[in-house]
Design a protein around this motif. Structure first.
Motif, PDB file in Angstrom:
ATOM      1  N   SER A  88      16.178  49.789  18.162  1.00 33.61           N
ATOM      2  CA  SER A  88      17.585  50.040  17.869  1.00 33.61           C
ATOM      3  C   SER A  88      18.311  48.708  18.002  1.00 33.61           C
ATOM      4  CB  SER A  88      18.176  51.040  18.857  1.00 33.61           C
ATOM      5  OG  SER A  88      18.223  50.444  20.141  1.00 33.61           O
ATOM      6  N   SER A 140      26.696  54.095  17.512  1.00 35.00           N
ATOM      7  CA  SER A 140      25.477  54.725  18.025  1.00 35.00           C
ATOM      8  C   SER A 140      25.687  55.301  19.416  1.00 35.00           C
ATOM      9  CB  SER A 140      24.296  53.746  17.991  1.00 35.00           C
ATOM     10  OG  SER A 140      24.571  52.648  18.814  1.00 35.00           O
ATOM     11  N   LEU A 176      27.579  58.496  18.616  1.00 40.73           N
ATOM     12  CA  LEU A 176      26.833  59.501  17.864  1.00 40.73           C
ATOM     13  C   LEU A 176      25.495  59.853  18.512  1.00 40.73           C
ATOM     14  CD1 LEU A 176      27.474  58.169  14.249  1.00 40.73           C
ATOM     15  CD2 LEU A 176      28.595  60.083  15.395  1.00 40.73           C
ATOM     16  N   ALA A 177      25.244  59.315  19.715  1.00 42.75           N
ATOM     17  CA  ALA A 177      23.950  59.559  20.367  1.00 42.75           C
ATOM     18  C   ALA A 177      23.646  61.053  20.414  1.00 42.75           C
ATOM     19  CB  ALA A 177      23.943  58.958  21.755  1.00 42.75           C
ATOM     20  N   VAL A 198      24.801  63.473  18.481  1.00 43.57           N
ATOM     21  CA  VAL A 198      24.530  64.022  17.141  1.00 43.57           C
ATOM     22  C   VAL A 198      23.091  63.721  16.738  1.00 43.57           C
ATOM     23  CG1 VAL A 198      25.270  64.008  14.728  1.00 43.57           C
ATOM     24  CG2 VAL A 198      26.939  63.599  16.558  1.00 43.57           C
ATOM     25  N   TYR A 199      22.648  62.472  16.967  1.00 44.33           N
ATOM     26  CA  TYR A 199      21.283  62.097  16.616  1.00 44.33           C
ATOM     27  C   TYR A 199      20.297  63.019  17.298  1.00 44.33           C
ATOM     28  CZ  TYR A 199      22.850  57.568  14.768  1.00 44.33           C
ATOM     29  OH  TYR A 199      23.433  56.587  14.051  1.00 44.33           O
ATOM     30  N   SER A 200      20.494  63.185  18.596  1.00 45.81           N
ATOM     31  CA  SER A 200      19.486  63.928  19.350  1.00 45.81           C
ATOM     32  C   SER A 200      19.454  65.381  18.904  1.00 45.81           C
ATOM     33  CB  SER A 200      19.729  63.729  20.842  1.00 45.81           C
ATOM     34  OG  SER A 200      20.042  64.929  21.466  1.00 45.81           O
ATOM     35  N   THR A 213      20.255  66.458  15.920  1.00 39.15           N
ATOM     36  CA  THR A 213      19.655  66.475  14.577  1.00 39.15           C
ATOM     37  C   THR A 213      18.135  66.435  14.691  1.00 39.15           C
ATOM     38  OG1 THR A 213      21.522  65.109  13.910  1.00 39.15           O
ATOM     39  CG2 THR A 213      19.763  65.412  12.296  1.00 39.15           C
ATOM     40  N   ARG A 214      17.654  65.558  15.581  1.00 37.50           N
ATOM     41  CA  ARG A 214      16.198  65.462  15.742  1.00 37.50           C
ATOM     42  C   ARG A 214      15.612  66.796  16.205  1.00 37.50           C
ATOM     43  NH1 ARG A 214      17.400  60.307  17.847  1.00 37.50           N
ATOM     44  NH2 ARG A 214      17.248  61.047  19.993  1.00 37.50           N
ATOM     45  N   GLU A 227       9.882  63.260  19.298  1.00 39.86           N
ATOM     46  CA  GLU A 227      10.572  62.104  19.884  1.00 39.86           C
ATOM     47  C   GLU A 227       9.638  60.930  20.103  1.00 39.86           C
ATOM     48  OE1 GLU A 227      13.641  61.378  20.865  1.00 39.86           O
ATOM     49  OE2 GLU A 227      14.659  63.257  20.399  1.00 39.86           O
ATOM     50  N   ARG A 272      12.595  53.858  13.158  1.00 40.56           N
ATOM     51  CA  ARG A 272      13.558  53.107  13.971  1.00 40.56           C
ATOM     52  C   ARG A 272      13.361  51.608  13.829  1.00 40.56           C
ATOM     53  NH1 ARG A 272      13.292  56.879  19.344  1.00 40.56           N
ATOM     54  NH2 ARG A 272      15.222  58.032  18.963  1.00 40.56           N
ATOM     55  N   ARG A 320      14.718  50.617  10.456  1.00 37.63           N
ATOM     56  CA  ARG A 320      16.167  50.736  10.441  1.00 37.63           C
ATOM     57  C   ARG A 320      16.795  49.549  11.185  1.00 37.63           C
ATOM     58  NH1 ARG A 320      18.454  55.355  14.135  1.00 37.63           N
ATOM     59  NH2 ARG A 320      17.530  53.867  15.583  1.00 37.63           N
TER      60      ARG A 320
END
Lengths: 611, 504
Positions: free
Chosen positions: B271, B357, B360-361, B363-365, B367-368, B375, B384, B387
């Motif tokens: 990241s 990030s 939105l941490a 939201v990411y988690s 979504t996953r 994970e 990652r 990205r």
């Protein structure tokens, strides 16, 4: 538990430092010794002397001679101006094998050292000592830098100090040589300006450069210096020392039984003006006290920049004139009065000479270009009818033109022969049967000379090579012979097989005499050389006159052709009013032509070539 | 003086000889003398900037130390005076930094007179290190150094003064007098330094040619070559900077001194935050300790925090203060790189992505979880990695382009006008590199990636090499040394044969 180490750190450090010291101490000298960019160690690895001579001619030429002494029995010593003395002509006149030992700079002291070394070491048959007024201006320069140091055998410098200097020179110089070697190509370049065989400058490009009209010549960047020649005043401080050095060389030459020629090199007029008349007279008188000599300092050629390739150096053609004068060869043109022979004991004073009017040594020769001639019927840009052709010939005759052959031009530029009042060169490209069947009888009728450029592979053919595809028929070798025997027609070269056609030949198609896309240079050079040689075996010496196929060529093609023996070329475009210059064979290269199409009228033709 | 010169090699050799020949207690004096000689080589005048910073921070440290002692002795806290001292010192030194590094740029914007001061070598590095020391003294975490010369050595220590790592006094200074002198250290130091030299001389210097050529005349190239230019710039930057740090750490280690790590295989970052924990680590930790934490716990941030918790529901409300502090830190990192607008944007770009990030941490988690993505799986890890590389890659347009607007234009044209035909028409060979040079870069990058890949998996490559036989170890001395010597030998300008013959 810690694993047992095979090498202790202390030992590692010892190895490290020993390696470092050895690398630092050995790397540079070993590399320099192997690559030897200055030729100090004999250049055993590359033997690339044209490069070494360029970096330091004083040094490398002596190293080279050590390995090649048996090839030479005579030497030229002098400054860069000596390069214009053609070694081949000198060899012929004297039955000798000359090496031109000239270097950059005009220090008489170094001339003497060099001459002394050559005389004592090789006891040569002949020694040409080429002087200029500058040799009495700079007598000696004590230079120890890498590009100017003389060989220790010549200079008497300690060999140890000398070799140490070249061993520990920057290895970047050696690396540069390796890089140049890798990227090196066919053409002469600024990093290899010498011809290894003769020791003179490699003039393969310079001698193939087309030179004609003076205005056009001066418009080139390389010759811009002549338009606004720099002004300066030089005093001759060292007349006495220089002349004494010449006297010592002469005495030495007598000892070794060497025939000595002392020459004063041709000088561009405005360059000569750097020196006062008094200084000039002092130099020439002083020189006459010690020796006989030939003085070519001021001749009619000194006034025309076309005989010079830069502000101070005359072309090889001028050197050719010098030798012709010295050896009484009247076949070589030179503008009179060309130089003077000064006898020892006389007082010649400063040289005097007036310029020649340009029309006495230049002529304008228009060239006309036809292709196919047909009885009647359809015409186009490259096809004219019999009637049109006949009308053209009539008009030329009535306008007072006299058609000449390329040999007439050659005799004019090389031997100084005369040309008729209004010369014209009639040419035909491709060698079509129509040239033989239709044009030839008309030419005979008028008694006109003409040149037909035949395509080697198409002679006698009416189909395209290997394909069976019908093409305009071409005359045969017998027909060519018949035309030639008439004494009017020269059947010259349009290349043997350099007219490739898209769709009929393999891709990528070669354009004219250029290299194919992606073609290796070595392959290209041998291809084009072989192509020219095939034409010579087909047509004999007439193949030395070439019409460039489709007008597609470049400098490299021009140099290759010249090396193969081509002495004159025409293009498909350019100014058809060609200026040919006596004493300048280069004026026969890349001549322009007036291209005649089917609808060109006689009036258009005459006005196109009569300006 | 640059590390990559013969002069530096000579200076280092002399330093090592004196350092190990003289008694241990003289070691730091040798290091100080060498450091000052090293620094003065670049220009005698600019050494006054260094002495100024050293002097003011040394004095501030002493004053703060005295206050701290009295606090302890008399039980009376002199918070205001301490704050005043530390603020004055920080302000003074940052003013110098600003005047030298940023004033001319800022003056240009407001048409004020320019100062045109010569930038002293390593100014931002030693300023940051010294300020860190003062703040540590203020916090009482560091007892002040009384010997001004020993302190001067900390500020001017030659391996770190030019390009870091930004050292902490507490970590570095004690080693000046208590360094472990061992052949092991000298050996490791030389190995590390050679590795750094190779990265710099073999890869970075070549890659720079491509980047420089593309960015010097961008109008000559299509977008694809902009991307290639940036790629080579990334290679250059990493090999140059980390190579320089390797040399610094290696050189320090030959004196038995262990410097803080500054790079930890950033190519494997998952990241942007991770990237900044691996790239120029000492700048990141400096920012964390001296900007991020104080800012997060400052009174205004407390107010923002309370406000956010009240008005923003859920997790986001809690992380808003962190996000804000993060944003400020990255903005400062951008500005630290240089004074022009493009660096400010570079800071904003990093700050915005980091802040987003953080925000939105959650939201990411979720979504996953919804997508049932493992994970710990390789695909997610790979995603990652890529990205992060893409984000860093885009950011590099901004640090390398000549101006901010040019960066945007070049980034745009990378996609709108790639001119892919240029990739095969020989354009690549017009930069001044031969095909051989490109092969060298490719091989160099491959070796570096391989080494870092194994290190990332925990391998200790140099330790493994120690266990090899003498011949293998010799080869690993000979090859790098031969390459480095050759580079040093060929570094000079050749006498160009093409230029010898003129008008003869």
């Amino acid at each position: 538990m810690k694993e047992r180490k095979k090498l202790s750190s202390a030992r590692w450090l010892v190895i490290f430092f020993v390696t470092l010291v050895l690398l630092a101490a050995l790397f540079v000298p070993v590399f320099n010794l192997a690559v030897d960019p200055y030729g100090a160690f004999g250049d055993r690895l590359f033997g690339w002397w044209s490069y070494d001579f360029t970096l330091n001619p004083r040094l490398a030429k002596i190293s080279y001679l050590k390995q090649n002494a048996d090839k030479y029995d005579s030497f030229i010593v002098g400054s860069s101006g000596s390069s214009s003395i053609p070694v081949a002509d000198l060899n012929e006149y004297l039955g000798a094998n000359f090496f031109n030992c000239m270097f950059y700079g005009t220090e008489t002291a170094t001339f003497e050292q060099t001459a002394n070394y050559l005389l004592t070491t090789y006891r040569p048959k002949n020694l040409v000592l080429n002087l200029s007024l500058m040799t009495a201006h700079t007598y000696s320069v004590d230079e120890k830098d890498l590009t100017n140091s003389a060989h220790p055998d010549v200079s008497g410098e300690s060999a140890f100090a000398f070799y140490l200097r070249y061993l520990f020179a920057s290895p970047a110089d050696s690396l540069a040589k390796v890089k140049y070697r890798i990227s090196d190509g066919y053409l002469q370049t600024p990093y290899k300006v010498f011809n290894q065989q003769t020791g003179a400058y490699d003039k393969s490009r310079r001698d193939a450069e087309p030179i004609g009209d003076l205005g056009d010549y001066l418009s080139r960047d390389a010759y811009a210096v002549f338009k606004d020649y720099p002004k300066a005043n030089y005093s001759l401080y060292h007349v006495r020392e220089a002349v004494e050095a010449v006297a010592r060389i002469k005495a030495k030459a007598e000892q070794t039984g060497t025939r000595l020629f002392v020459l004063c090199q041709p000088t561009y007029k405005e360059n000569l003006d750097y020196f006062s008349k008094d200084d000039q007279a002092a130099f020439f008188n002083a020189l006459a006290e010690v020796t006989d000599y030939w003085d070519f300092t001021l001749t009619p050629a000194s006034y025309d920049p076309r005989y010079f390739y830069d502000s101070t150096h005359s072309r090889g053609v001028v050197g050719k004139m010098e030798l012709a004068v010295m050896f009484g060869d009247d076949s070589v043109y030179r503008p009179e009065p060309f130089g003077r022979y000064v006898e020892q004991g006389s007082a010649p004073g400063a040289p005097e000479c007036d310029p020649l009017p340009e029309e006495e040594y230049t002529a304008t020769v228009p060239i006309i270009c036809y292709h196919q001639i047909v009885k009647d019927g359809e015409t186009n840009a490259s096809t004219a009818t019999e009637a049109t052709f006949e009308s053209h010939m009539k008009a030329l005759s009535e306008s007072g033109f006299t058609p000449v052959s390329i040999y007439d031009l050659k005799a004019y530029v090389e031997n100084g022969a005369d040309l008729p009042e209004k010369p014209v060169l009639i040419t035909f490209d491709d060698g079509y049967l129509g040239n033989y069947e239709i044009a030839f009888p008309i030419l005979k009728e008028y008694g006109f000379k003409a040149t037909i450029f035949a395509i080697g592979v198409s002679v006698g053919k009416d189909t395209y090579k290997d394909t069976g595809k019908a093409i305009t028929p071409h005359f045969t070798l017998e027909q060519a012979e018949e035309m030639k025997n008439s004494g009017l027609i020269t059947v010259a070269s349009h290349g043997y097989d350099v007219h490739e056609v898209e769709g009929l030949d393999a891709e990528p198609v070669r354009e004219g005499m250029l290299a194919r896309r992606g073609e290796k240079e070595a392959d290209y050079v041998s291809f084009l050389t072989a192509d020219a040689q095939k034409m010579f075996s087909l047509l004999g010496e007439d193949a030395g006159f070439v019409s460039y196929p489709s007008g597609k060529y470049d400098e490299r093609a021009r140099v290759i052709l010249r090396e193969a023996g081509v002495f004159a070329t025409v293009t498909t475009s350019g100014d058809p009013m060609n200026k040919v210059v006596r004493g300048l064979p280069q004026s026969l290269y890349d001549m322009g032509r007036f291209v005649v199409g089917g609808d060109t009228t006689a009036e258009e033709l005459i006005s196109g070539i009569e300006r | 003086m640059s590390f990559f010169t013969l002069q530096f090699a000579a200076l280092l050799a002399a330093a090592l000889i004196f350092y190990y020949a003289l008694p241990k207690k003289c070691g730091w004096v040798v290091l100080l003398a060498v450091s000052l000689a090293f620094y003065a080589w670049g220009g005698v005048k600019t050494i006054f900037y260094l002495l100024f910073t050293a002097g003011t921070t040394y004095a501030s440290g002493l004053i703060l130390g005295r206050f701290n002692r009295r606090d302890a002795d008399e039980g009376k806290v002199r918070a205001a005076r301490k704050k005043l001292t530390v603020a004055a010192c920080v302000l003074l030194n940052f003013s110098v930094l600003f005047a030298v590094k940023y004033w001319d740029q800022a003056a240009g914007l407001f048409s004020l007179p320019r100062l045109s001061l010569v930038l002293p070598l390593g100014l931002s590095f030693y300023t940051f290190a010294s300020i860190g020391y003062v703040i540590d003294c203020y916090r009482g975490k560091q007892s002040p150094e009384k010997n001004p010369l020993k302190y001067l050595l900390f500020v001017s220590f030659f391996p770190t003064v030019v390009q870091g790592p930004i050292s902490r006094f507490g970590q570095l200074a004690p080693q000046f007098t208590a360094a472990e002198r061992s052949a092991d250290n000298v050996k490791r130091g030389l190995q590390t330094a050679m590795w750094g030299c190779l990265k710099k001389l073999i890869v970075a210097n070549r890659a720079a040619v491509v980047a420089d050529a593309v960015f010097a005349n961008p109008e000559n190239y299509g977008g694809a070559f902009y991307a290639i230019g940036v790629l080579f710039y990334c290679i250059q930057l990493y090999c140059d900077f980390s190579g320089g740090i390797d040399v610094a750490r290696g050189v320090a280690l030959t004196f038995g001194i262990d410097l803080t790590e500054n790079f930890k295989r950033p190519i494997f970052a998952v990241s942007l935050a991770d990237y900044w924990r691996r790239w120029h680590i000492t700048l990141g930790t400096w920012m964390r300790d001296y900007v991020f934490y104080p800012l997060s716990f400052s009174r205004p941030m407390g107010a923002i925090s309370r406000f956010a918790r009240k008005h923003v529901k859920g997790k986001a409300g809690k992380v808003i203060p962190t996000a804000a502090a993060t944003f400020v830190v990255y903005l400062l990192i951008g500005i630290w790189h240089g004074s022009s607008l493009k660096y400010i944007f570079f800071g904003l770009y990093n700050g915005a992505i980091m802040t987003a990030s953080v925000l939105l941490a959650g939201v990411y988690s979720s979504t996953r979880n919804k997508l049932k993505i493992n994970e710990k799986g390789a695909p997610l890890h790979f995603f990652r990695l890529v990205r992060t590389m893409a984000i860093v890659f885009v950011g590099r347009y901004f640090t390398r382009a000549p101006r901010l607007l040019a960066a945007f234009a070049m980034l745009g044209r990378t996609f709108t006008h790639p001119c892919l035909y240029q990739l095969t028409d020989g354009t690549a060979l017009t930069f001044g590199l031969t095909a051989f040079d490109f092969a060298v870069i490719a091989a160099g990058v491959a070796v570096i990636l391989a080494v870092e890949f194994f290190e990332e998996r925990g391998a200790k490559i140099l330790d493994a090499l120690d266990r090899k036989g003498a011949l293998v170890q010799f080869v690993f001395i000979l090859i790098p040394l031969a390459i480095i010597t050759a580079q040093a030998a060929f570094g000079g300008d050749a006498i160009d044969a093409s230029s010898i013959y003129r008008q003869f």
